[in-house]
Design a protein around this motif. Structure first.
Motif, PDB file in Angstrom:
ATOM      1  N   PRO A  34       0.763  -1.766   0.668  1.00  0.00           N
ATOM      2  CA  PRO A  34      -0.447  -0.328   0.008  1.00  0.00           C
ATOM      3  C   PRO A  34       0.696   1.645  -0.152  1.00  0.00           C
ATOM      4  O   PRO A  34       1.217   1.433   1.442  1.00  0.00           O
ATOM      5  CB  PRO A  34      -1.036  -0.176   0.826  1.00  0.00           C
ATOM      6  CG  PRO A  34       0.212  -0.694   2.030  1.00  0.00           C
ATOM      7  CD  PRO A  34       0.944  -1.586   1.088  1.00  0.00           C
ATOM      8  N   ASP A  35       1.108   1.922  -1.667  1.00  0.00           N
ATOM      9  CA  ASP A  35       1.725   3.065  -1.036  1.00  0.00           C
ATOM     10  C   ASP A  35       1.396   4.192  -2.218  1.00  0.00           C
ATOM     11  O   ASP A  35       2.075   5.549  -2.693  1.00  0.00           O
ATOM     12  CB  ASP A  35       3.254   2.879  -1.866  1.00  0.00           C
ATOM     13  CG  ASP A  35       3.700   2.272  -3.071  1.00  0.00           C
ATOM     14  OD1 ASP A  35       2.449   1.466  -4.018  1.00  0.00           O
ATOM     15  OD2 ASP A  35       4.427   1.065  -3.452  1.00  0.00           O
ATOM     16  N   SER A  36       0.374   4.039  -2.526  1.00  0.00           N
ATOM     17  CA  SER A  36       0.132   4.587  -3.766  1.00  0.00           C
ATOM     18  C   SER A  36      -1.364   5.650  -3.165  1.00  0.00           C
ATOM     19  O   SER A  36      -2.130   5.502  -2.421  1.00  0.00           O
ATOM     20  CB  SER A  36      -0.339   4.671  -4.949  1.00  0.00           C
ATOM     21  OG  SER A  36      -1.212   3.440  -5.085  1.00  0.00           O
ATOM     22  N   ARG A  37      -2.820   6.410  -3.859  1.00  0.00           N
ATOM     23  CA  ARG A  37      -3.250   7.314  -3.226  1.00  0.00           C
ATOM     24  C   ARG A  37      -4.999   6.192  -3.830  1.00  0.00           C
ATOM     25  O   ARG A  37      -5.567   6.266  -2.892  1.00  0.00           O
ATOM     26  CB  ARG A  37      -3.288   8.730  -3.674  1.00  0.00           C
ATOM     27  CG  ARG A  37      -1.973   9.393  -2.973  1.00  0.00           C
ATOM     28  CD  ARG A  37      -3.020  10.791  -3.447  1.00  0.00           C
ATOM     29  NE  ARG A  37      -3.076  11.569  -4.634  1.00  0.00           N
ATOM     30  CZ  ARG A  37      -2.641  12.277  -5.607  1.00  0.00           C
ATOM     31  NH1 ARG A  37      -2.124  13.107  -5.829  1.00  0.00           N
ATOM     32  NH2 ARG A  37      -2.753  12.094  -6.735  1.00  0.00           N
ATOM     33  N   ARG A  38      -3.916   5.440  -4.698  1.00  0.00           N
ATOM     34  CA  ARG A  38      -5.391   4.827  -5.293  1.00  0.00           C
ATOM     35  C   ARG A  38      -4.910   2.990  -5.244  1.00  0.00           C
ATOM     36  O   ARG A  38      -3.245   2.603  -5.258  1.00  0.00           O
ATOM     37  CB  ARG A  38      -5.609   4.816  -6.091  1.00  0.00           C
ATOM     38  CG  ARG A  38      -7.031   3.622  -6.761  1.00  0.00           C
ATOM     39  CD  ARG A  38      -7.366   3.943  -8.290  1.00  0.00           C
ATOM     40  NE  ARG A  38      -9.119   3.676  -8.951  1.00  0.00           N
ATOM     41  CZ  ARG A  38      -8.935   1.846  -8.759  1.00  0.00           C
ATOM     42  NH1 ARG A  38      -7.997   1.889  -9.140  1.00  0.00           N
ATOM     43  NH2 ARG A  38     -10.388   2.078  -9.008  1.00  0.00           N
ATOM     44  N   GLU A  39      -5.296   1.839  -4.232  1.00  0.00           N
ATOM     45  CA  GLU A  39      -5.151   0.674  -4.842  1.00  0.00           C
ATOM     46  C   GLU A  39      -6.502   0.118  -4.432  1.00  0.00           C
ATOM     47  O   GLU A  39      -7.877   0.547  -4.171  1.00  0.00           O
ATOM     48  CB  GLU A  39      -4.613   0.372  -2.718  1.00  0.00           C
ATOM     49  CG  GLU A  39      -3.461   1.196  -2.695  1.00  0.00           C
ATOM     50  CD  GLU A  39      -1.875   0.349  -3.432  1.00  0.00           C
ATOM     51  OE1 GLU A  39      -2.008  -0.173  -4.427  1.00  0.00           O
ATOM     52  OE2 GLU A  39      -1.176   1.166  -3.572  1.00  0.00           O
ATOM     53  N   GLU A  40      -6.001  -1.325  -5.427  1.00  0.00           N
ATOM     54  CA  GLU A  40      -7.038  -2.066  -5.673  1.00  0.00           C
ATOM     55  C   GLU A  40      -7.039  -3.016  -4.703  1.00  0.00           C
ATOM     56  O   GLU A  40      -6.005  -4.328  -4.067  1.00  0.00           O
ATOM     57  CB  GLU A  40      -7.184  -2.533  -7.304  1.00  0.00           C
ATOM     58  CG  GLU A  40      -7.550  -1.542  -8.047  1.00  0.00           C
ATOM     59  CD  GLU A  40      -7.530  -1.399  -9.474  1.00  0.00           C
ATOM     60  OE1 GLU A  40      -7.731  -3.147  -9.752  1.00  0.00           O
ATOM     61  OE2 GLU A  40      -7.898  -0.627 -10.147  1.00  0.00           O
ATOM     62  N   PHE A  41      -7.640  -4.116  -4.007  1.00  0.00           N
ATOM     63  CA  PHE A  41      -7.860  -5.363  -3.409  1.00  0.00           C
ATOM     64  C   PHE A  41      -8.709  -6.047  -3.660  1.00  0.00           C
ATOM     65  O   PHE A  41      -9.782  -6.520  -4.521  1.00  0.00           O
ATOM     66  CB  PHE A  41      -8.494  -5.041  -1.764  1.00  0.00           C
ATOM     67  CG  PHE A  41      -7.826  -3.657  -1.199  1.00  0.00           C
ATOM     68  CD1 PHE A  41      -6.415  -4.585   0.040  1.00  0.00           C
ATOM     69  CD2 PHE A  41      -7.851  -2.555  -1.359  1.00  0.00           C
ATOM     70  CE1 PHE A  41      -5.817  -3.015  -0.258  1.00  0.00           C
ATOM     71  CE2 PHE A  41      -6.868  -1.811  -1.057  1.00  0.00           C
ATOM     72  CZ  PHE A  41      -5.753  -2.140  -0.029  1.00  0.00           C
TER      73      PHE A  41
END
Length: 74
Positions: A34-41
């Protein structure tokens, strides 16, 4: 359960989920960190878990916390 989280101001730091308000479990993004402003899970739930709802809690790099609740349909 597939979902995406985003933050307009800072990077997503931590995402956790709870099934039917039970214990919190860490969710890891599809890209592994988790290192950006948008993440997908993409969270896989065991068939044995008969949960009716999922609560998602997100913390960003500025320590802001947001939650969302969704019904699980099978």
């Amino acid at each position: 359960v597939k979902f995406a989280v985003r933050d307009e101001q800072s990077a997503v730091l931590r995402v956790e989920y709870s099934l039917d308000a039970s214990r919190w479990r860490v969710a890891y993004p599809v890209d592994g960190i988790p290192d950006s402003r948008r993440e997908e899970f993409d969270v896989t739930l065991d068939d044995a878990e008969a949960a009716r709802s999922i609560i998602i809690r997100v913390t960003d790099a500025m320590n802001n916390v947001a939650t969302a609740v969704a019904e699980i349909k099978r």
